[in-house]
Motif scaffolding. Structure first.
Motif, PDB file in Angstrom:
ATOM      1  N   ALA A  46       0.808  -1.222   0.000  1.00 21.63           N
ATOM      2  CA  ALA A  46       0.000   0.000   0.000  1.00 21.63           C
ATOM      3  C   ALA A  46       0.840   1.271   0.000  1.00 21.63           C
ATOM      4  N   LEU A  47       2.073   1.187   0.426  1.00 20.73           N
ATOM      5  CA  LEU A  47       2.934   2.369   0.428  1.00 20.73           C
ATOM      6  C   LEU A  47       3.214   2.871  -0.988  1.00 20.73           C
ATOM      7  N   CYS A  48       3.279   1.953  -1.933  1.00 22.28           N
ATOM      8  CA  CYS A  48       3.677   2.311  -3.292  1.00 22.28           C
ATOM      9  C   CYS A  48       2.556   2.216  -4.324  1.00 22.28           C
ATOM     10  N   HIS A  49       1.568   1.356  -4.074  1.00 21.87           N
ATOM     11  CA  HIS A  49       0.550   1.073  -5.089  1.00 21.87           C
ATOM     12  C   HIS A  49      -0.808   1.660  -4.742  1.00 21.87           C
ATOM     13  N   THR A  50      -1.472   2.177  -5.772  1.00 23.94           N
ATOM     14  CA  THR A  50      -2.858   2.620  -5.651  1.00 23.94           C
ATOM     15  C   THR A  50      -3.753   1.428  -5.985  1.00 23.94           C
ATOM     16  N   LEU A  51      -4.703   1.162  -5.095  1.00 25.78           N
ATOM     17  CA  LEU A  51      -5.697   0.114  -5.309  1.00 25.78           C
ATOM     18  C   LEU A  51      -6.964   0.562  -4.581  1.00 25.78           C
ATOM     19  N   LYS A  52      -7.978   0.893  -5.342  1.00 26.12           N
ATOM     20  CA  LYS A  52      -9.205   1.464  -4.791  1.00 26.12           C
ATOM     21  C   LYS A  52      -9.802   0.602  -3.685  1.00 26.12           C
ATOM     22  N   ALA A  54      -8.479  -1.351  -1.617  1.00 27.72           N
ATOM     23  CA  ALA A  54      -7.678  -1.295  -0.391  1.00 27.72           C
ATOM     24  C   ALA A  54      -7.653   0.103   0.209  1.00 27.72           C
ATOM     25  N   GLY A  55      -8.168   1.090  -0.524  1.00 27.17           N
ATOM     26  CA  GLY A  55      -8.153   2.469  -0.038  1.00 27.17           C
ATOM     27  C   GLY A  55      -6.765   3.079  -0.044  1.00 27.17           C
ATOM     28  N   THR A  56      -5.920   2.639  -0.977  1.00 23.97           N
ATOM     29  CA  THR A  56      -4.538   3.115  -1.003  1.00 23.97           C
ATOM     30  C   THR A  56      -4.292   4.026  -2.194  1.00 23.97           C
ATOM     31  N   GLU A  57      -3.341   4.935  -2.015  1.00 23.55           N
ATOM     32  CA  GLU A  57      -2.975   5.884  -3.063  1.00 23.55           C
ATOM     33  C   GLU A  57      -1.468   6.046  -3.113  1.00 23.55           C
ATOM     34  N   GLY A  58      -0.770   4.959  -3.380  1.00 21.55           N
ATOM     35  CA  GLY A  58       0.675   5.029  -3.499  1.00 21.55           C
ATOM     36  C   GLY A  58       1.079   5.754  -4.764  1.00 21.55           C
ATOM     37  N   ALA A  59       2.245   6.370  -4.747  1.00 14.58           N
ATOM     38  CA  ALA A  59       2.678   7.173  -5.891  1.00 14.58           C
ATOM     39  C   ALA A  59       3.918   6.618  -6.588  1.00 14.58           C
ATOM     40  N   VAL A  60       4.475   5.523  -6.105  1.00 15.82           N
ATOM     41  CA  VAL A  60       5.723   5.008  -6.669  1.00 15.82           C
ATOM     42  C   VAL A  60       5.457   3.918  -7.696  1.00 15.82           C
ATOM     43  N   GLY A  61       4.669   2.916  -7.316  1.00 15.86           N
ATOM     44  CA  GLY A  61       4.391   1.789  -8.203  1.00 15.86           C
ATOM     45  C   GLY A  61       3.215   2.068  -9.106  1.00 15.86           C
ATOM     46  N   PRO A  62       2.947   1.143 -10.033  1.00 13.30           N
ATOM     47  CA  PRO A  62       1.817   1.343 -10.939  1.00 13.30           C
ATOM     48  C   PRO A  62       0.474   1.321 -10.206  1.00 13.30           C
ATOM     49  N   VAL A  63      -0.501   1.992 -10.802  1.00 14.62           N
ATOM     50  CA  VAL A  63      -1.868   1.980 -10.289  1.00 14.62           C
ATOM     51  C   VAL A  63      -2.463   0.628 -10.672  1.00 14.62           C
ATOM     52  N   LEU A  64      -2.712  -0.198  -9.684  1.00 15.38           N
ATOM     53  CA  LEU A  64      -3.138  -1.567  -9.954  1.00 15.38           C
ATOM     54  C   LEU A  64      -4.546  -1.640 -10.549  1.00 15.38           C
ATOM     55  N   ASP A  65      -5.390  -0.657 -10.253  1.00 16.59           N
ATOM     56  CA  ASP A  65      -6.726  -0.614 -10.851  1.00 16.59           C
ATOM     57  C   ASP A  65      -6.635  -0.423 -12.367  1.00 16.59           C
ATOM     58  N   GLU A  66      -5.617   0.264 -12.830  1.00 10.03           N
ATOM     59  CA  GLU A  66      -5.419   0.471 -14.264  1.00 10.03           C
ATOM     60  C   GLU A  66      -4.678  -0.703 -14.897  1.00 10.03           C
ATOM     61  N   LEU A  67      -3.676  -1.205 -14.203  1.00  7.56           N
ATOM     62  CA  LEU A  67      -2.863  -2.307 -14.718  1.00  7.56           C
ATOM     63  C   LEU A  67      -3.651  -3.615 -14.776  1.00  7.56           C
ATOM     64  N   GLN A  68      -4.479  -3.856 -13.794  1.00  8.93           N
ATOM     65  CA  GLN A  68      -5.301  -5.069 -13.669  1.00  8.93           C
ATOM     66  C   GLN A  68      -4.488  -6.359 -13.888  1.00  8.93           C
ATOM     67  N   PRO A  69      -3.440  -6.545 -13.086  1.00 11.52           N
ATOM     68  CA  PRO A  69      -2.606  -7.737 -13.265  1.00 11.52           C
ATOM     69  C   PRO A  69      -3.318  -9.000 -12.792  1.00 11.52           C
ATOM     70  N   ASP A  70      -3.084 -10.105 -13.513  1.00 12.84           N
ATOM     71  CA  ASP A  70      -3.654 -11.367 -13.041  1.00 12.84           C
ATOM     72  C   ASP A  70      -2.794 -11.906 -11.892  1.00 12.84           C
ATOM     73  N   ALA A  71      -3.284 -12.926 -11.223  1.00  7.65           N
ATOM     74  CA  ALA A  71      -2.611 -13.451 -10.027  1.00  7.65           C
ATOM     75  C   ALA A  71      -1.211 -13.964 -10.332  1.00  7.65           C
ATOM     76  N   THR A  72      -1.010 -14.548 -11.486  1.00  2.69           N
ATOM     77  CA  THR A  72       0.312 -15.064 -11.856  1.00  2.69           C
ATOM     78  C   THR A  72       1.319 -13.924 -11.978  1.00  2.69           C
ATOM     79  N   ARG A  73       0.901 -12.841 -12.582  1.00  2.19           N
ATOM     80  CA  ARG A  73       1.790 -11.684 -12.745  1.00  2.19           C
ATOM     81  C   ARG A  73       2.158 -11.080 -11.390  1.00  2.19           C
ATOM     82  N   VAL A  74       1.187 -10.975 -10.506  1.00  2.00           N
ATOM     83  CA  VAL A  74       1.445 -10.418  -9.175  1.00  2.00           C
ATOM     84  C   VAL A  74       2.397 -11.329  -8.404  1.00  2.00           C
ATOM     85  N   ALA A  75       2.141 -12.632  -8.441  1.00  2.00           N
ATOM     86  CA  ALA A  75       2.993 -13.583  -7.720  1.00  2.00           C
ATOM     87  C   ALA A  75       4.429 -13.529  -8.227  1.00  2.00           C
ATOM     88  N   THR A  76       4.608 -13.422  -9.537  1.00  2.00           N
ATOM     89  CA  THR A  76       5.947 -13.332 -10.119  1.00  2.00           C
ATOM     90  C   THR A  76       6.660 -12.070  -9.634  1.00  2.00           C
TER      91      THR A  76
END
Length: 112
Positions: A46-52, A54-76
């Protein structure tokens, strides 16, 4: 008159107190994934990623709501790190990695 067991089943279904074991397991895994994402992973996702969800607004990593990574991509990404993101393979168990991965995929609206 309905038998007592049908009344009890209706009452449980009406309150959402009953659900199949697989659904309960999925719900528990998603709840764990959210808690790991927001608080327990070090550093917290949550420090780096925005995910609606989770109520997070991180500014370093990609916005996960836009990226929409599947579970395999996240795990990797969690196991290997990516860009500025560190690897979590020594600080999280495989079950924790799977919980976060499932949560992020579901919460971000991944299609896979």
């Amino acid at each position: 008159m309905k038998p007592l067991y049908l009344l009890a089943a209706s009452a449980c279904l009406g309150t959402g107190a009953w659900m199949p074991a697989a659904a309960a397991d999925d719900t528990a895994q998603l709840e764990l994934g959210k808690k790991l994402f927001t608080q327990l992973a070090v550093p917290a996702c949550a420090l780096c990623h925005t995910l609606k969800d989770a109520g997070t607004e991180g500014a370093v990593g990609p916005v996960l709501d836009e990226l929409q990574p599947d579970a395999t991509r996240v795990a990797t990404a969690l196991r290997n790190g990516i860009g500025q993101m560190p690897s979590y393979k020594t600080s999280l168990s495989e079950a924790q990695i799977q919980a976060i991965s499932s949560y992020v995929a579901k919460a971000s609206g991944a299609t896979k």
